[in-house]
Design a protein around this motif. Sequence first.
Motif, PDB file in Angstrom:
ATOM      1  N   CYS A  23       0.831  -1.200   0.000  1.00  0.00           N
ATOM      2  CA  CYS A  23       0.000   0.000   0.000  1.00  0.00           C
ATOM      3  C   CYS A  23       0.872   1.260   0.000  1.00  0.00           C
ATOM      4  O   CYS A  23       1.717   1.433   0.877  1.00  0.00           O
ATOM      5  CB  CYS A  23      -0.904  -0.001   1.235  1.00  0.00           C
ATOM      6  SG  CYS A  23      -1.857   1.526   1.403  1.00  0.00           S
ATOM      7  N   CYS A  26      -0.008   3.254   3.602  1.00  0.00           N
ATOM      8  CA  CYS A  26       0.442   2.775   4.919  1.00  0.00           C
ATOM      9  C   CYS A  26       1.617   1.806   4.841  1.00  0.00           C
ATOM     10  O   CYS A  26       2.210   1.463   5.857  1.00  0.00           O
ATOM     11  CB  CYS A  26      -0.719   2.140   5.677  1.00  0.00           C
ATOM     12  SG  CYS A  26      -1.199   0.523   5.018  1.00  0.00           S
ATOM     13  N   CYS A  45      -6.416  -1.250  -0.029  1.00  0.00           N
ATOM     14  CA  CYS A  45      -5.601  -1.837   1.039  1.00  0.00           C
ATOM     15  C   CYS A  45      -6.513  -2.442   2.116  1.00  0.00           C
ATOM     16  O   CYS A  45      -7.469  -1.807   2.561  1.00  0.00           O
ATOM     17  CB  CYS A  45      -4.709  -0.747   1.631  1.00  0.00           C
ATOM     18  SG  CYS A  45      -3.814  -1.260   3.096  1.00  0.00           S
ATOM     19  N   CYS A  48      -5.594  -0.194   5.689  1.00  0.00           N
ATOM     20  CA  CYS A  48      -6.036   1.189   5.901  1.00  0.00           C
ATOM     21  C   CYS A  48      -7.187   1.597   4.998  1.00  0.00           C
ATOM     22  O   CYS A  48      -7.671   2.725   5.075  1.00  0.00           O
ATOM     23  CB  CYS A  48      -4.864   2.164   5.735  1.00  0.00           C
ATOM     24  SG  CYS A  48      -4.402   2.464   4.024  1.00  0.00           S
TER      25      CYS A  48
HETATM   26 ZN   LIG Z   1      -2.805   0.833   3.428  1.00  0.00          ZN
END
Ligand SMILES: [Zn+2]
Length: 311
Positions: A23, A26, A45, A48
């Motif tokens: 991701c 994050c 993701c 997150c």
């Molecule tokens: Zn993420």
Amino acid sequence: MFPDDAACARYLETIRWPDGFACPKCGVCGEPYRFATRSSVVLRCRACKANTSLTAGTVMQSSHTPLSTWFWGAYLMTTQVPGQSAVQFQRQLALSRYETAFQILHKLRAGMVRPERDAIGGEHPVEVDECLVGGETRGEGRGTHHKSIVVGAVEVRSRQDDGKKRARRVYAGRLRLRVVSDRGSNALNGFVKDNVALGSVLRTDGWTGYPGLTEAGYRHEALTLGGDPEKAEAHLPMIHLVFSNLKTWIKGTHHSRIEPKHLQAYLNEYVFRFNRRFYPMTAFHSVLGIAARSVPPTYAQLYSGEWEHAA
Ligand SMILES: [Zn+2]
């Protein structure tokens, strides 16, 4: 390789994340959720919940045109010898609107005009000459008005001696072309200095527009032709072949209808394809704006059978 939009999307994902999705927001690695949109795929993701578009940062970003159409366009534009006009392209892909075809080609072409800063030559001798292109003078008497002067430089490379008998021992290496306003020494020497590495062997005719190149640091082999075309052919065969093919392309694909102010853009397109003719996959990635440098060679080799490191 690309039978449908899903295959194109998988390819884009593998190019961007060769080791699996991570991701961008994050940094967590792991299988994302995937959502097909009208023209692309969004990855979400699981940690997150941030969305990442597969086409972000490429020429296809924010486009409603399906990925497979873009891929076809890039393929045709980078591998077809004569290049494509928008009308041919629209017909070939059965696009309903001419404007769509035009815009796709226009955007792909933008990926071709990347300035090529590397100097050519070095260990390879370079042929330099000028020619006149475009501009119909029919019905207006003989003359060179409406025509543009193009100066070109091309590397002469030698084939490895592999013991096989070949028709030619040499082939054309990298090419540079520039529209110049006149045949004065400023224009011609300026072109040479911008494009050819100092110390290179430089072959030209005996035209007065090329003085001072020895003093500038080139190994200049000027031939006094005395207007003999056969001597010119023998001394500068490679650049003459390039000019001949260039004129055929301008006449054939574009029907000689290139305005002088657009000529340099077309020359850039021609040079782009010419310099990547042994590496169509590299050209394909370049025009789509795909970050090919992140692809491990094994992946590209697997599918295309060839690989070239960033040019
Ligand atoms: Zn993420």
